[in-house]
Design a protein around this motif. Structure first.
Motif, short mmCIF file in Angstrom:
data_model
loop_
_atom_site.label_atom_id
_atom_site.label_comp_id
_atom_site.label_asym_id
_atom_site.label_seq_id
_atom_site.Cartn_x
_atom_site.Cartn_y
_atom_site.Cartn_z
N ALA A 204 -1.39 -0.85 8.68
CA ALA A 204 -2.75 -1.27 8.33
C ALA A 204 -3.29 -0.25 7.34
CB ALA A 204 -3.63 -1.34 9.57
N PRO A 205 -4.21 -0.65 6.46
CA PRO A 205 -4.76 0.30 5.48
C PRO A 205 -5.45 1.48 6.17
CG PRO A 205 -5.30 -1.95 4.88
CD PRO A 205 -4.74 -2.01 6.26
N ALA A 206 -5.40 2.62 5.52
CA ALA A 206 -6.08 3.83 6.01
C ALA A 206 -7.26 4.13 5.10
CB ALA A 206 -5.11 5.01 6.03
N ASP A 207 -8.45 4.14 5.66
CA ASP A 207 -9.65 4.33 4.86
C ASP A 207 -10.15 5.77 4.84
OD1 ASP A 207 -9.80 1.65 4.10
OD2 ASP A 207 -10.84 1.10 5.94
N ASP A 208 -9.52 6.64 5.62
CA ASP A 208 -9.89 8.06 5.61
C ASP A 208 -8.70 8.87 6.13
OD1 ASP A 208 -9.97 7.91 8.47
OD2 ASP A 208 -12.05 7.23 8.36
#
Length: 241
Positions: A204-208
């Motif tokens: 899943a995308p990592a936003d931080d």
């Protein structure tokens, strides 16, 4: 050598271009035959415009003000350099063309043409898409993250090669972390006379950075179910001998 690993989710061209612009420390500027190099002199405004601090008595300032307004008169070039030493260290180049307008103590470029060149080739980015895009959320932390991974956790890098297809590791002499973004980690596979890149996607995308840490732990956990690549096994055997 071309990539042999399937490429999955990755930043779009506009987002990648904004990431290059956000993290570049220097740029080359060409206007009316005048080319100058600037370090730490540019800042980025919200819509992707570039403010460049130059002396008012510089040749660039005069050339920019005298250039015709009917056509792009200024070209800015930015280079994206891998933070970990690898062969062919420049990962991408970004060219912005347009014209300068006086702005405070410097010049402001409103791009009319945006070109991003990566290993896959050049891409023309729509200026409106470029202005609306945002840098990858990990872009400013990427250099620190990759150098820490390479210097402090070489064992983790080796473990991650278990997720790479064996044919991609054939004749490999070195593996290093090349890039990381919210969608995945890219490894550089170096050989004696060639190199290739493979991408390990996150689930899943990592936003931080906190989310990136969790994504990396998931990748490392996946290595437990994978065997040691034969190419690296042979390297170890040769080294032990």
């Amino acid at each position: 050598m071309g990539d042999t690993q399937d490429w999955t989710a990755a930043p779009g061209a506009a987002e990648r271009a904004r990431s290059v612009l956000a993290t570049a420390w220097s740029c080359a500027v060409t206007a009316d035959g005048v080319r100058e190099e600037y370090v730490g002199a540019h800042t980025v405004t919200g819509p992707g415009q570039v403010r460049l601090a130059v002396p008012e008595d510089s040749a660039l300032f005069a050339a920019a003000l005298c250039a015709p307004r009917q056509e792009p008169a200024v070209l800015l070039e930015f280079a994206d350099v891998a933070p970990v030493p690898v062969r062919s260290r420049i990962r991408a180049r970004l060219w912005l063309s347009g014209w300068f307008a006086p702005a405070g103590d410097g010049l402001l470029l409103r791009p009319t043409r945006v070109v991003l060149r990566q290993s896959s080739g050049p891409v023309v980015v729509d200026p409106d898409e470029f202005g609306a895009a945002r840098p990858d959320p990990l872009a400013e932390a990427e250099a620190r993250l990759l150098t820490h991974l390479a210097d402090a956790h070489p064992d983790a890098v080796e473990r991650l090669t278990r997720l790479v297809r064996p044919e991609s590791l054939h004749a490999a002499t070195r593996v290093a972390p090349l890039a990381v973004d919210r969608h995945g980690l890219t490894l550089r596979i170096e050989r004696t006379r060639a190199h290739g890149d493979v991408r390990l996607p996150f689930h899943a995308p990592a936003d931080d950075v906190a989310q990136l840490t969790e994504r990396m732990h998931v990748l490392l956990a996946q290595t437990g179910a994978a065997g040691c690549p034969r190419a690296l096994q042979r390297q170890r055997a040769d080294g032990d001998g």
